[in-house]
Design a protein around this motif. Structure first.
Motif, PDB file in Angstrom:
ATOM      1  N   THR A 152       0.820  -1.217   0.000  1.00 18.82           N
ATOM      2  CA  THR A 152       0.000   0.000   0.000  1.00 18.82           C
ATOM      3  C   THR A 152       0.852   1.264   0.000  1.00 18.82           C
ATOM      4  OG1 THR A 152      -0.131  -0.021   2.426  1.00 18.82           O
ATOM      5  CG2 THR A 152      -1.924  -1.113   1.199  1.00 18.82           C
ATOM      6  N   ARG A 153       2.166   1.097   0.051  1.00 18.08           N
ATOM      7  CA  ARG A 153       3.109   2.216   0.094  1.00 18.08           C
ATOM      8  C   ARG A 153       2.749   3.183   1.239  1.00 18.08           C
ATOM      9  NH1 ARG A 153       6.478   2.235  -4.610  1.00 18.08           N
ATOM     10  NH2 ARG A 153       6.848   4.477  -4.436  1.00 18.08           N
ATOM     11  N   ALA A 165      -0.796   5.662  13.760  1.00 17.50           N
ATOM     12  CA  ALA A 165      -0.961   6.643  12.675  1.00 17.50           C
ATOM     13  C   ALA A 165      -0.465   6.002  11.385  1.00 17.50           C
ATOM     14  CB  ALA A 165      -0.169   7.906  12.978  1.00 17.50           C
ATOM     15  N   THR A 166      -1.267   6.030  10.345  1.00 15.76           N
ATOM     16  CA  THR A 166      -0.863   5.494   9.045  1.00 15.76           C
ATOM     17  C   THR A 166      -0.531   6.657   8.122  1.00 15.76           C
ATOM     18  OG1 THR A 166      -2.237   3.532   9.316  1.00 15.76           O
ATOM     19  CG2 THR A 166      -1.553   4.077   7.072  1.00 15.76           C
ATOM     20  N   LEU A 167       0.715   6.664   7.642  1.00 16.46           N
ATOM     21  CA  LEU A 167       1.195   7.731   6.768  1.00 16.46           C
ATOM     22  C   LEU A 167       1.231   7.252   5.326  1.00 16.46           C
ATOM     23  CD1 LEU A 167       4.247   8.911   8.923  1.00 16.46           C
ATOM     24  CD2 LEU A 167       1.889   9.755   8.998  1.00 16.46           C
ATOM     25  N   ASN A 168       0.822   8.132   4.406  1.00 11.27           N
ATOM     26  CA  ASN A 168       0.898   7.791   2.984  1.00 11.27           C
ATOM     27  C   ASN A 168       2.069   8.547   2.345  1.00 11.27           C
ATOM     28  OD1 ASN A 168       0.049  10.416   2.100  1.00 11.27           O
ATOM     29  ND2 ASN A 168      -2.056   9.834   2.575  1.00 11.27           N
ATOM     30  N   GLU A 169       2.231   8.373   1.047  1.00 10.66           N
ATOM     31  CA  GLU A 169       3.400   8.919   0.353  1.00 10.66           C
ATOM     32  C   GLU A 169       3.468  10.446   0.325  1.00 10.66           C
ATOM     33  OE1 GLU A 169       5.256   6.446  -2.940  1.00 10.66           O
ATOM     34  OE2 GLU A 169       3.103   6.052  -3.167  1.00 10.66           O
ATOM     35  N   SER A 170       2.374  11.134   0.621  1.00 11.00           N
ATOM     36  CA  SER A 170       2.414  12.602   0.642  1.00 11.00           C
ATOM     37  C   SER A 170       2.841  13.135   2.011  1.00 11.00           C
ATOM     38  CB  SER A 170       1.046  13.175   0.263  1.00 11.00           C
ATOM     39  OG  SER A 170       0.092  12.871   1.275  1.00 11.00           O
ATOM     40  N   SER A 187       7.458   8.762   0.615  1.00  8.48           N
ATOM     41  CA  SER A 187       7.718   8.384  -0.786  1.00  8.48           C
ATOM     42  C   SER A 187       9.180   7.973  -1.000  1.00  8.48           C
ATOM     43  CB  SER A 187       7.334   9.511  -1.738  1.00  8.48           C
ATOM     44  OG  SER A 187       8.062  10.684  -1.428  1.00  8.48           O
ATOM     45  N   ASP A 188      10.100   8.576  -0.239  1.00 13.04           N
ATOM     46  CA  ASP A 188      11.520   8.230  -0.356  1.00 13.04           C
ATOM     47  C   ASP A 188      11.819   6.820   0.175  1.00 13.04           C
ATOM     48  OD1 ASP A 188      11.997  10.695  -1.477  1.00 13.04           O
ATOM     49  OD2 ASP A 188      12.863  11.572   0.364  1.00 13.04           O
ATOM     50  N   VAL A 189      10.984   6.328   1.079  1.00 11.99           N
ATOM     51  CA  VAL A 189      11.165   4.976   1.626  1.00 11.99           C
ATOM     52  C   VAL A 189      10.982   3.949   0.508  1.00 11.99           C
ATOM     53  CG1 VAL A 189      10.185   3.245   3.198  1.00 11.99           C
ATOM     54  CG2 VAL A 189      10.438   5.634   3.947  1.00 11.99           C
ATOM     55  N   PHE A 190      10.049   4.223  -0.382  1.00  9.58           N
ATOM     56  CA  PHE A 190       9.703   3.273  -1.437  1.00  9.58           C
ATOM     57  C   PHE A 190      10.448   3.531  -2.747  1.00  9.58           C
ATOM     58  CE2 PHE A 190       6.086   3.568   1.458  1.00  9.58           C
ATOM     59  CZ  PHE A 190       6.041   2.257   1.874  1.00  9.58           C
ATOM     60  N   GLY A 191      10.904   4.754  -2.957  1.00 10.28           N
ATOM     61  CA  GLY A 191      11.593   5.080  -4.198  1.00 10.28           C
ATOM     62  C   GLY A 191      10.628   5.180  -5.361  1.00 10.28           C
TER      63      GLY A 191
END
Length: 192
Positions: A152-153, A165-170, A187-191
């Motif tokens: 789910t990134r 707390a669930t954080l998304n790519e933004s 977002s940097d975690v996933f590249g």
């Protein structure tokens, strides 16, 4: 998290110790020890490895120059309980220099609970399993747990006494008071 964990059945009379686990690792057996029971683990895959390296490097490049502590990867292991022994291996762990001096030479498993633990889930891990493992780390005194979900990134942030707390790519990961000043875009975690 480690995909394909296999419980090896033992009886109470032949529970393994942390020393036994180290010997098994030398023989190529990989796993964790949970209350004396060996739970073998299998390789978790390329994407899992990329995320672990990416986030480890980001944490290391912040922590190392500031002398804040030590960052280790999963094969290092943390000895959490004795008689029967429990040795778990987080995907990434940070332990502050206040707990373990930077020049400390730890042979075998660390016996100090990390300040930050990162677990990267595998496709076979359920959200409940991931949540339970994060709560286990918190119950042993870890201050902050990040559970990374490649599917789910997103990243779940676990702290004692607070809702997950669930954080998304933004959004951004924050080191809070565990790694003060650290911030990283999810977002940097996933590249790419």
């Amino acid at each position: 998290m480690h995909a394909g964990a296999i419980n090896v059945t033992t009886t109470e009379t032949n529970l393994l110790t942390a020393k036994d686990l180290l010997r098994l690792c030398e023989d190529g057996v990989r796993g964790e020890l949970i209350r004396g029971v060996l739970c073998e683990t299998m390789p978790t895959g390329h994407e899992h490895g990329k995320i672990v390296v990416r986030l480890s490097a980001t944490l290391f490049s912040f922590i190392e120059p500031r002398g804040l502590g030590t960052v280790v990867a999963s094969d290092s292991g943390v000895w959490l309980e004795r008689d029967p022994d429990t040795v778990r291996e987080p995907d990434i762990a940070f332990t502050s220099a206040e707990k373990v001096p930077l020049d400390a030479q730890i042979v075998g498993y660390a016996e100090v609970v990390p300040d930050l633990v990162v677990e990267v889930t595998s496709p076979s891990d359920s959200r409940r399993e991931a949540h339970d493992k994060a709560r286990m780390w918190l119950s042993h005194g870890v201050g902050l747990v990040w559970v990374v979900h490649p599917d789910t990134r997103t990243v779940d942030v676990h702290t004692a006494g607070k809702a997950v707390a669930t954080l998304n790519e933004s959004e951004a990961l924050d080191g809070l008071d565990v790694v003060p000043g650290f911030s990283c875009a999810v977002s940097d975690v996933f590249g790419p």
